[in-house]
Design a protein around this motif. Structure first.
Motif, mmCIF file in Angstrom:
data_model
loop_
_atom_site.group_PDB
_atom_site.id
_atom_site.type_symbol
_atom_site.label_atom_id
_atom_site.label_comp_id
_atom_site.label_asym_id
_atom_site.label_seq_id
_atom_site.Cartn_x
_atom_site.Cartn_y
_atom_site.Cartn_z
ATOM 1 N N ASP A 1 48.204 41.573 91.039
ATOM 2 C CA ASP A 1 48.739 41.541 89.673
ATOM 3 C C ASP A 1 47.560 41.595 88.703
ATOM 4 O O ASP A 1 46.411 41.712 89.113
ATOM 5 N N LEU A 2 47.877 41.500 87.416
ATOM 6 C CA LEU A 2 46.791 41.610 86.434
ATOM 7 C C LEU A 2 45.800 40.455 86.544
ATOM 8 O O LEU A 2 44.633 40.599 86.194
ATOM 9 N N ASP A 3 46.263 39.308 87.061
ATOM 10 C CA ASP A 3 45.329 38.212 87.337
ATOM 11 C C ASP A 3 44.218 38.693 88.262
ATOM 12 O O ASP A 3 43.033 38.489 88.012
ATOM 13 N N ASP A 4 44.634 39.330 89.376
ATOM 14 C CA ASP A 4 43.652 39.811 90.362
ATOM 15 C C ASP A 4 42.721 40.848 89.732
ATOM 16 O O ASP A 4 41.517 40.849 89.959
ATOM 17 N N VAL A 5 43.322 41.744 88.937
ATOM 18 C CA VAL A 5 42.526 42.779 88.267
ATOM 19 C C VAL A 5 41.471 42.125 87.390
ATOM 20 O O VAL A 5 40.290 42.466 87.429
ATOM 21 N N PHE A 6 41.919 41.143 86.616
ATOM 22 C CA PHE A 6 41.027 40.512 85.659
ATOM 23 C C PHE A 6 39.865 39.821 86.353
ATOM 24 O O PHE A 6 38.708 39.961 85.976
ATOM 25 N N LEU A 7 40.199 39.072 87.398
ATOM 26 C CA LEU A 7 39.152 38.348 88.114
ATOM 27 C C LEU A 7 38.182 39.317 88.772
ATOM 28 O O LEU A 7 36.972 39.107 88.761
ATOM 29 N N ALA A 8 38.716 40.400 89.347
ATOM 30 C CA ALA A 8 37.848 41.358 90.035
ATOM 31 C C ALA A 8 36.926 42.078 89.049
ATOM 32 O O ALA A 8 35.764 42.347 89.347
ATOM 33 N N LEU A 9 37.450 42.380 87.847
ATOM 34 C CA LEU A 9 36.668 43.194 86.907
ATOM 35 C C LEU A 9 35.686 42.378 86.081
ATOM 36 O O LEU A 9 34.646 42.869 85.670
ATOM 37 N N THR A 10 36.031 41.126 85.804
ATOM 38 C CA THR A 10 35.201 40.360 84.872
ATOM 39 C C THR A 10 34.476 39.212 85.544
ATOM 40 O O THR A 10 33.546 38.656 84.973
ATOM 41 N N GLY A 11 34.940 38.828 86.724
ATOM 42 C CA GLY A 11 34.335 37.651 87.347
ATOM 43 C C GLY A 11 34.567 36.411 86.513
ATOM 44 O O GLY A 11 33.860 35.420 86.630
ATOM 45 N N ASN A 12 35.592 36.465 85.637
ATOM 46 C CA ASN A 12 35.889 35.293 84.815
ATOM 47 C C ASN A 12 36.956 34.458 85.482
ATOM 48 O O ASN A 12 38.104 34.860 85.537
ATOM 49 N N PRO A 13 36.617 33.278 86.005
ATOM 50 C CA PRO A 13 37.680 32.438 86.536
ATOM 51 C C PRO A 13 38.571 31.953 85.405
ATOM 52 O O PRO A 13 38.226 32.031 84.238
ATOM 53 N N HIS A 14 39.726 31.437 85.775
ATOM 54 C CA HIS A 14 40.706 31.079 84.742
ATOM 55 C C HIS A 14 40.274 29.942 83.854
ATOM 56 O O HIS A 14 40.847 29.734 82.810
ATOM 57 N N ASP A 15 39.224 29.217 84.244
ATOM 58 C CA ASP A 15 38.827 28.152 83.339
ATOM 59 C C ASP A 15 38.174 28.714 82.086
ATOM 60 O O ASP A 15 37.896 27.976 81.159
ATOM 61 N N GLU A 16 37.975 30.041 82.035
ATOM 62 C CA GLU A 16 37.494 30.640 80.786
ATOM 63 C C GLU A 16 38.667 31.026 79.889
ATOM 64 O O GLU A 16 38.570 31.897 79.046
ATOM 65 N N LYS A 17 39.782 30.426 80.120
ATOM 66 C CA LYS A 17 40.925 30.530 79.220
ATOM 67 C C LYS A 17 41.605 31.891 79.180
ATOM 68 O O LYS A 17 42.172 32.262 78.185
#
Length: 317
Positions: free
Chosen positions: A297-313
Motif C-alpha cells: 500500500d502507500l505506506d510501503d511505498v512511502f517507507l521504501a522511497l523516503t526511509g521515513n518511519p512513521h514517527d516522522e508523522k
C-alpha cells in the motif's frame, strides 16, 4: 513542459532559507481538472511548494505557470485564478459564516446581489445553512474547514491549493471534505492537495508525487507507485505444525512463523498466482485454515522511497 492542458507546470523550482535547502529543483506538471497530491512528511517542503506556486513567496530559481500565467511576470493574474485554503485560513472568528462569505464577495468586487446569491449557494453546498448566522468561534473544526473552502470558492478559482485540508478532523468530517473535493473536480476545477495522510492521497488523487527533503523521489498514479515496491505476499495460517511443515517443504522460498503457524509466500496478488498456489496445496491435500493477500500500500511505498518511519508523522488512518 508547459502546455495549455496543464493547470500547473513548474521546472527546476528551488528555495532555500539561509543555508537550509527546502526545495531542491522541483518539476511538476498537473493536468487541468485533476487532483494532484504532494505527499511528504512534516518538513519535506510541501507548504513551501504551495507558497511558491500561490505567489506568497518567490522561488530562488526555476519557472512555473499556474492557470496559464507565468508566476514571475504575471503574479496578479495567477492570484486571480487560484484559491488557497488549509493551514493559512482567512476565516474571521468574530463574524458569522454568512458575514465571512459576504466579506469575500466584497473583496472580489462582486455586485451585492450576486455576492448574496453566491454566499447562499455555498452555504447550502457546504451544509452550513443552520450555522450561517452563528459566529465562527462556535464552529467545530470540520465546519471551519468547510467555511474556509467555501470562502475560497467565492472567487470561482480554476486552481485550488488545499494545504493539508483535513489535518485534525474526525473521520466523518474528513470524508465530507473528500466528497466536496470530488464534486469540485467533477466541475472542472484542478486541485493541488498536500497531505501527510496516505489514505487521503490514495482516495482522491489522480497522480501522486512523493516529496522527500525537498526532492521529488517518485511520481505516478497510486497503482503505479504501489507496483514499484516489492513486498506483496500471501499469508497462510495452518491448524497445526504438521500442515505448516508440509506446506513449507512444498513451497520452498517462504518465511515462516512457527508460533503463529503462518507462512508468508511472495506473490503479486494476481488471481492466477493465487490459483496456482491453492492448486499446489490442494494437490498435496494440505489444509489451510486462513488465507490473506497483502499487496503493497502507500505506506510501503512511502517507507521504501523516503526511509521515513512513521514517527516522522506521516500517518495513515
Amino acid at each position: 513542459m508547459h502546455t495549455q492542458h496543464s493547470a500547473i507546470a513548474a521546472t527546476g523550482l528551488r528555495k532555500s532559507f539561509g543555508d537550509h535547502v527546502v526545495l531542491d529543483g522541483i518539476d511538476l506538471d498537473v493536468p487541468r481538472g485533476s487532483v494532484f497530491s504532494l505527499l511528504g512528511a512534516n518538513g519535506a517542503g510541501k507548504t513551501t511548494t504551495v507558497k511558491v506556486l500561490s505567489t506568497l513567496i518567490r522561488a530562488d530559481a526555476g519557472s512555473a505557470w499556474v492557470a496559464g500565467h507565468d508566476l514571475t511576470t504575471e503574479p496578479d493574474a495567477v492570484r486571480a485564478a487560484i484559491g488557497v485554503t488549509g493551514q493559512f485560513s482567512a476565516v474571521d472568528n468574530l463574524l458569522t459564516g454568512r458575514e465571512n462569505l459576504h466579506l469575500m464577495a466584497d473583496l472580489h468586487h462582486l455586485p451585492r446581489g450576486d455576492g448574496k446569491r453566491r454566499a447562499g449557494r455555498l452555504l447550502e453546498q457546504f451544509d452550513l445553512v443552520e450555522a450561517a448566522g452563528k459566529p465562527v468561534s462556535t464552529y467545530s473544526g470540520g465546519m471551519r474547514r468547510r467555511l474556509d473552502l467555501a470562502m475560497t470558492l467565492v472567487g470561482s478559482p480554476r486552481v485550488i491549493f488545499l494545504d493539508e485540508p483535513t489535518t485534525g478532523l474526525d473521520p466523518r468530517s474528513r470524508r465530507g471534505m473528500w466528497q466536496i473535493v470530488r464534486e469540485l473536480v467533477a466541475g472542472g476545477v484542478t486541485i493541488f492537495l498536500t497531505t501527510q495522510y496516505l489514505e487521503e492521497a490514495d482516495e482522491l488523487a489522480d497522480r501522486i508525487a512523493v516529496l522527500d527533503r525537498g526532492r521529488l523521489v517518485a511520481e505516478g498514479t497510486a497503482d503505479q507507485l504501489k507496483r514499484r515496491i516489492p513486498g506483496g505476499h500471501v499469508r497462510l495460517r495452518f491448524a497445526d505444525p504438521l500442515g505448516l511443515d508440509a506446506a513449507a517443504r512444498l513451497l520452498g522460498e517462504v518465511s515462516r512463523d512457527d508460533d503463529a503457524l503462518t507462512l508468508r509466500v511472495p506473490s503479486d496478488g494476481s488471481l492466477r498466482s493465487l490459483k496456482t498456489l491453492i492448486d499446489r496445496l490442494d494437490d498435496r491435500a494440505i489444509e489451510v485454515d486462513e488465507l490473506s493477500v497483502h499487496t503493497p500500500d502507500l505506506d510501503d511505498v512511502f517507507l521504501a522511497l523516503t526511509g521515513n518511519p512513521h514517527d516522522e508523522k506521516v500517518t495513515s488512518r
